[in-house]
Design a protein around this motif. Sequence first.
Motif, PDB file in Angstrom:
ATOM      1  N   GLU A   1       1.059  -1.534  -0.452  1.00  0.00           N
ATOM      2  CA  GLU A   1       0.166   0.061   0.003  1.00  0.00           C
ATOM      3  C   GLU A   1       0.491   1.335   0.206  1.00  0.00           C
ATOM      4  O   GLU A   1       0.919   2.002  -0.612  1.00  0.00           O
ATOM      5  CB  GLU A   1      -1.147  -0.396   0.923  1.00  0.00           C
ATOM      6  CG  GLU A   1      -2.162   1.463   1.178  1.00  0.00           C
ATOM      7  CD  GLU A   1      -1.454   2.032   2.073  1.00  0.00           C
ATOM      8  OE1 GLU A   1      -2.912   2.696   2.188  1.00  0.00           O
ATOM      9  OE2 GLU A   1      -0.865   2.130   3.027  1.00  0.00           O
TER      10      GLU A   1
ATOM     11  N   ASP B   1       1.721   1.875  -3.447  1.00  0.00           N
ATOM     12  CA  ASP B   1       1.311   1.992  -4.475  1.00  0.00           C
ATOM     13  C   ASP B   1       0.742   3.731  -4.649  1.00  0.00           C
ATOM     14  O   ASP B   1       0.611   4.428  -5.122  1.00  0.00           O
ATOM     15  CB  ASP B   1      -0.023   1.685  -3.761  1.00  0.00           C
ATOM     16  CG  ASP B   1      -0.145   0.255  -4.786  1.00  0.00           C
ATOM     17  OD1 ASP B   1       0.579   0.066  -5.698  1.00  0.00           O
ATOM     18  OD2 ASP B   1      -0.916  -0.851  -4.682  1.00  0.00           O
ATOM     19  N   ARG B   2       1.690   4.120  -2.986  1.00  0.00           N
ATOM     20  CA  ARG B   2       0.581   5.641  -2.826  1.00  0.00           C
ATOM     21  C   ARG B   2       2.355   6.436  -3.009  1.00  0.00           C
ATOM     22  O   ARG B   2       2.031   7.956  -2.486  1.00  0.00           O
ATOM     23  CB  ARG B   2       0.849   5.581  -1.516  1.00  0.00           C
ATOM     24  CG  ARG B   2      -0.885   5.100  -1.259  1.00  0.00           C
ATOM     25  CD  ARG B   2      -0.914   5.460   0.701  1.00  0.00           C
ATOM     26  NE  ARG B   2      -3.202   4.980   0.494  1.00  0.00           N
ATOM     27  CZ  ARG B   2      -3.777   5.306  -0.028  1.00  0.00           C
ATOM     28  NH1 ARG B   2      -3.921   6.553   0.259  1.00  0.00           N
ATOM     29  NH2 ARG B   2      -4.769   4.933   1.079  1.00  0.00           N
TER      30      ARG B   2
ATOM     31  N   THR C   1      -0.394   3.648   5.497  1.00  0.00           N
ATOM     32  CA  THR C   1      -1.203   3.049   6.678  1.00  0.00           C
ATOM     33  C   THR C   1      -0.112   3.014   7.699  1.00  0.00           C
ATOM     34  O   THR C   1       0.329   3.162   8.723  1.00  0.00           O
ATOM     35  CB  THR C   1      -1.637   1.747   6.670  1.00  0.00           C
ATOM     36  OG1 THR C   1      -3.018   2.490   5.452  1.00  0.00           O
ATOM     37  CG2 THR C   1      -2.434   1.739   7.567  1.00  0.00           C
TER      38      THR C   1
END
Length: 470
Positions: free
Chosen positions: A329, A332-333, A362
């Motif tokens: 994640e 991906d960011r 996160t």
Amino acid sequence: MRQYQQFIGGVWRDGTGPGETDVLSPASGQVVGRIRHAGIQDLADASAAAALGFAQWSRISPLDRSRVLRRAADGLRTRMEEIADLVMTEQGKPLSEARTEVAACADVIDWFAEEGRRTYGRVIPGRHPDQHLEVRQVPIGPVAAFTPWNFPLSQAVRKIAPALAAGCSIILKPSEEAPGACVVLVDVLVEAGLPGDVLSLVLGDPASISRTLIADPVVRKVSFTGSVPVGKHIAALAGAAMKPCTMELGGHAAVIVAADADPVAAARALLPMKFRNAGQACIAPTRFLIHQSLYDAFVAALLDGAAALNLPPLINPRRAAAVSALVDEALDRGARLLLGGGPPERCRYPATFLADVPADATILREEPFGPVATLQRIDSDEEALEIANALPFGLATYLFTDDARRQAYFADRVDCGMLSINAAPIALPETPFGGVRDSGFGREGGMEGLAPYLSPKLVTVHHHRGRRTA
């Protein structure tokens, strides 16, 4: 394959609950043990045993309790290889780390064996000559303790040792992922002379056991080590029953490498701290904040050391998948992968470092509890302090600096329960271990770790002058 039983009333017996749990080896995936769950009657019997055990153990002198604990510490050392092998098999950490855990537990028991002899009360000067005021420290009562899998022996010992030293009985509910070390611990304590009713061990469904024991009127104190969400739930149950509790919960430890630090020495010191137990430690450093003048040298030394590591497995495939999801994640960011990453191989995940992690990722807000850390440049002490204090966690913080003024600046301002400067140890028998805010409350270790198992009782006496007593 081991068949794990409940220990209640001084007897090992099969659980009477409806469920079973297999204990799996993280390294091989093979079943190495099986647990028949405790049922309602088992828990009721454990409660009754705790009441009887408390009535007996609390009347035994601190000196005699100390003798039992000292024999138990020696018993752990004698059975070190057996226990270390169980920890390695069921929990996954290397044998060398498992041996270190057992040795440290023996030291904890020794320390509390002696500290329990120093549960001093005090005399308060009366307001007139006929008045006597005293405060006694008395055992709080039977304890319900809940422990996790990452340090299966250590987490249990840090609850059992002070409880027994204070004169309390205790019902232990260890993790079903790695129960073997606690089973041997019970045998060691009983062989050392602990009466069978004083300590019970129950295994089974965590939600059912915790709900039942915390509500039981016999139980007078709760101690829990685990995740923040579960800890908040346990604390709410204890609060509803008006029972004091000790909560040792998760962290997301910041590391501050200040401008005057030696970047290579700091990197070398952090590697074993970060990757011990594959990063599955609540005090593992996870957010690295490096002064921009040292960043390149620090990162080069860190990656060079980490690339050669051969990490043990994580506890189960779910944990490896959760760590991988946090990394993916972040990537991906827009984060950059400096080392590691990729899909997990069942329970294994490589040492991983991320840079330029965006603020909305996160992994910057949730504890990874695995072999992953983020790296960030900082320009000042003030910026480092702001980032370190930005999360609701407050367990451990690490600082690298030889500047005495800078050490004092951070010691006064970092919002955490424990600050380690230049890799000084923070988990010793004689030091308080615990956090603030979402990382929990209460302490384990040190004299602060004994106090929660004691209750101060005030006794006041008015002496009637000249009156004879029979």
